[in-house]
Design a protein around this motif. Structure first.
Motif, mmCIF file in Angstrom:
data_model
loop_
_atom_site.group_PDB
_atom_site.id
_atom_site.type_symbol
_atom_site.label_atom_id
_atom_site.label_comp_id
_atom_site.label_asym_id
_atom_site.label_seq_id
_atom_site.Cartn_x
_atom_site.Cartn_y
_atom_site.Cartn_z
ATOM 1 N N ARG A 1 -56.983 9.097 36.789
ATOM 2 C CA ARG A 1 -58.181 9.830 37.189
ATOM 3 C C ARG A 1 -57.926 11.339 37.213
ATOM 4 O O ARG A 1 -58.787 12.136 36.822
ATOM 5 C CB ARG A 1 -58.666 9.346 38.553
ATOM 6 C CG ARG A 1 -59.232 7.932 38.537
ATOM 7 C CD ARG A 1 -59.669 7.498 39.926
ATOM 8 N NE ARG A 1 -60.745 8.328 40.424
ATOM 9 C CZ ARG A 1 -62.043 8.121 40.190
ATOM 10 N NH1 ARG A 1 -62.414 7.083 39.463
ATOM 11 N NH2 ARG A 1 -62.959 8.917 40.679
ATOM 12 N N LYS A 2 -56.744 11.720 37.655
ATOM 13 C CA LYS A 2 -56.395 13.142 37.702
ATOM 14 C C LYS A 2 -56.392 13.756 36.308
ATOM 15 O O LYS A 2 -56.712 14.935 36.115
ATOM 16 C CB LYS A 2 -55.024 13.324 38.359
ATOM 17 C CG LYS A 2 -54.632 14.772 38.615
ATOM 18 C CD LYS A 2 -53.303 14.853 39.348
ATOM 19 C CE LYS A 2 -52.924 16.294 39.622
ATOM 20 N NZ LYS A 2 -51.618 16.386 40.347
ATOM 21 N N ALA A 3 -56.055 12.947 35.307
ATOM 22 C CA ALA A 3 -56.015 13.412 33.922
ATOM 23 C C ALA A 3 -57.387 13.370 33.252
ATOM 24 O O ALA A 3 -57.506 13.646 32.057
ATOM 25 C CB ALA A 3 -55.030 12.572 33.113
ATOM 26 N N PHE A 27 -54.203 6.807 40.150
ATOM 27 C CA PHE A 27 -54.323 8.175 40.655
ATOM 28 C C PHE A 27 -54.110 9.177 39.525
ATOM 29 O O PHE A 27 -54.900 10.123 39.344
ATOM 30 C CB PHE A 27 -53.298 8.402 41.770
ATOM 31 C CG PHE A 27 -53.428 9.733 42.458
ATOM 32 C CD1 PHE A 27 -54.181 9.856 43.613
ATOM 33 C CD2 PHE A 27 -52.799 10.863 41.952
ATOM 34 C CE1 PHE A 27 -54.314 11.092 44.254
ATOM 35 C CE2 PHE A 27 -52.929 12.094 42.581
ATOM 36 C CZ PHE A 27 -53.679 12.205 43.738
ATOM 37 N N ARG A 28 -53.055 8.983 38.742
ATOM 38 C CA ARG A 28 -52.749 9.912 37.649
ATOM 39 C C ARG A 28 -53.767 9.796 36.523
ATOM 40 O O ARG A 28 -54.097 10.791 35.864
ATOM 41 C CB ARG A 28 -51.334 9.651 37.119
ATOM 42 C CG ARG A 28 -50.239 10.035 38.105
ATOM 43 C CD ARG A 28 -48.848 9.909 37.509
ATOM 44 N NE ARG A 28 -48.475 8.542 37.234
ATOM 45 C CZ ARG A 28 -48.286 8.041 36.025
ATOM 46 N NH1 ARG A 28 -48.436 8.808 34.947
ATOM 47 N NH2 ARG A 28 -47.933 6.774 35.862
ATOM 48 N N ILE A 82 -50.953 9.508 29.536
ATOM 49 C CA ILE A 82 -50.419 9.897 30.848
ATOM 50 C C ILE A 82 -48.969 9.437 31.025
ATOM 51 O O ILE A 82 -48.423 9.513 32.125
ATOM 52 C CB ILE A 82 -51.285 9.369 32.000
ATOM 53 C CG1 ILE A 82 -51.257 7.832 32.056
ATOM 54 C CG2 ILE A 82 -52.703 9.879 31.897
ATOM 55 C CD1 ILE A 82 -51.842 7.303 33.363
ATOM 56 N N LEU A 141 -58.912 5.121 46.104
ATOM 57 C CA LEU A 141 -57.625 5.740 45.841
ATOM 58 C C LEU A 141 -56.807 5.757 47.128
ATOM 59 O O LEU A 141 -57.345 5.980 48.208
ATOM 60 C CB LEU A 141 -57.805 7.164 45.308
ATOM 61 C CG LEU A 141 -58.326 7.303 43.879
ATOM 62 C CD1 LEU A 141 -58.508 8.774 43.531
ATOM 63 C CD2 LEU A 141 -57.383 6.651 42.877
ATOM 64 N N THR A 175 -54.742 7.356 49.748
ATOM 65 C CA THR A 175 -54.459 8.675 50.309
ATOM 66 C C THR A 175 -53.793 8.474 51.661
ATOM 67 O O THR A 175 -53.810 7.357 52.204
ATOM 68 C CB THR A 175 -55.755 9.486 50.495
ATOM 69 O OG1 THR A 175 -56.544 8.856 51.529
ATOM 70 C CG2 THR A 175 -56.570 9.561 49.214
ATOM 71 N N LYS A 209 -50.776 19.067 48.705
ATOM 72 C CA LYS A 209 -51.978 18.985 49.531
ATOM 73 C C LYS A 209 -51.680 18.894 51.022
ATOM 74 O O LYS A 209 -52.538 19.193 51.853
ATOM 75 C CB LYS A 209 -52.827 17.774 49.111
ATOM 76 C CG LYS A 209 -53.273 17.792 47.650
ATOM 77 C CD LYS A 209 -54.043 16.532 47.309
ATOM 78 C CE LYS A 209 -54.496 16.525 45.852
ATOM 79 N NZ LYS A 209 -53.358 16.457 44.918
ATOM 80 N N ASN A 252 -47.685 12.607 44.754
ATOM 81 C CA ASN A 252 -49.088 12.955 44.519
ATOM 82 C C ASN A 252 -49.724 13.856 45.572
ATOM 83 O O ASN A 252 -50.826 14.363 45.341
ATOM 84 C CB ASN A 252 -49.907 11.668 44.402
ATOM 85 C CG ASN A 252 -49.485 10.820 43.215
ATOM 86 O OD1 ASN A 252 -49.388 11.309 42.095
ATOM 87 N ND2 ASN A 252 -49.205 9.543 43.459
ATOM 88 N N ASP A 288 -50.452 4.355 41.762
ATOM 89 C CA ASP A 288 -50.002 5.634 41.205
ATOM 90 C C ASP A 288 -50.582 5.842 39.811
ATOM 91 O O ASP A 288 -51.019 6.952 39.469
ATOM 92 C CB ASP A 288 -48.471 5.664 41.149
ATOM 93 C CG ASP A 288 -47.938 6.917 40.479
ATOM 94 O OD1 ASP A 288 -47.934 7.981 41.137
ATOM 95 O OD2 ASP A 288 -47.527 6.844 39.297
#
Length: 292
Positions: free
Chosen positions: A214-216, A211-212, A193, A139, A141, A261, A257, A208
């Protein structure tokens, strides 16, 4: 090789087309028997290409051609295509790709063993048979971007972004991120998503999306037994425009994203680094052109 029934076969979506490699893929897909649907999103092709696309769509009921909207970008183009899809699965497939024998059947076999939400990426190869950079990735970052930009993966192997030269798994395996050149998933998982973020025009939208996804709660897999040759270079966009899109994309990605953080000041410093790199590359290109 027969194709799978229409209600179970993936819809193939294409964007950013150019005549030669594009029609090679289209003819390859249409030569296979079966009731699969092939959705072609015409993102602002020249008139002679549009004419050929219309002729092919008129003679093959499996082809749905969506045209007339101009070049709306990779993400939005695929969203338009998925909205028209009828299959249970969708396959986001770049037009500058060449499927190997059995690829679609292997994908379907893998899908039958997985629990949604899931997404599968292929082993994307260059024309010389080497693994293409970006087909397997961590991912993105701020830290992996930093390591990649400064070429420090040799010092921090666990924080590298691109994994194309890492050992190939023996079978289908989880993978943090894959390339937007080939993404296979249940259509409902794509819709769940909201598809691609249309704020990205070209580049970074696939990272992107991963990322979304996996986040979901979705899982992403890499299938080494599904090879696809990616020719590359079908877009007529200039290198300057591509670099501009990348700079805009990375800026949007990090703010979208990671704003919860990292401090805003840190994200601003990333913006400066991203745009500084873009301007430096433009300046170096200008100096190089002046020497000719």
């Amino acid at each position: 090789m027969p194709l799978l029934p229409r209600n179970s076969h993936p819809s193939s979506l294409s964007a950013f087309t150019q005549e030669s490699p594009y029609f090679r893929l289209l003819i390859q897909l249409c030569s296979k028997r079966g009731g699969a649907e092939l959705i072609i999103v015409d993102n602002g092709n020249p008139e002679e290409v549009k004419t050929k696309l219309k002729d092919m769509a008129a003679t093959d009921a499996r082809i749905t051609l969506i045209t007339g909207h101009g070049n709306v970008g990779f993400g939005k183009g695929n969203n338009i295509g998925v909205a028209a899809a009828q299959g249970d699965y969708v396959l986001i497939l770049n037009p500058d790709s060449e499927l190997h024998d059995g690829s679609l059947l292997k994908l379907h076999a893998h899908a039958a063993k997985l629990t949604p939400p899931f997404m599968i990426g292929a082993r994307i190869l260059n024309e010389d048979g080497t693994d293409q950079r970006g087909c397997r990735r961590e991912l993105l970052t701020p830290m992996t971007a930093f390591i990649e930009a400064l070429h420090l993966s040799w010092l921090f192997p666990g924080l590298r972004l691109n994994l194309h030269d890492a050992p190939i798994p023996d079978s289908i395996a989880p993978m943090p991120a894959i390339s937007g050149a080939f993404m296979f998933m249940p259509r409902k998982d794509y819709e769940r998503i909201g598809g691609f973020d249309e704020g990205f025009f070209l580049h970074v939208e696939d990272l992107d999306f991963c990322f979304r996804f996996r986040k979901a709660g979705g899982e992403i897999y890499f299938a080494p037994d599904v090879p696809v040759t990616h020719i590359g270079g079908t877009s007529e966009s200039t290198s300057d425009f591509i670099e501009l899109c990348k700079a805009k994309g990375f800026t949007r990605y990090f703010h979208r994203n990671f704003s919860d953080k990292y401090p805003l000041l840190f994200l601003w410093s990333l913006d400066i680094a991203i745009w500084g790199r873009y301007l430096l590359r433009r300046y170096m290109k200008f100096l190089k052109s002046g020497k000719k």
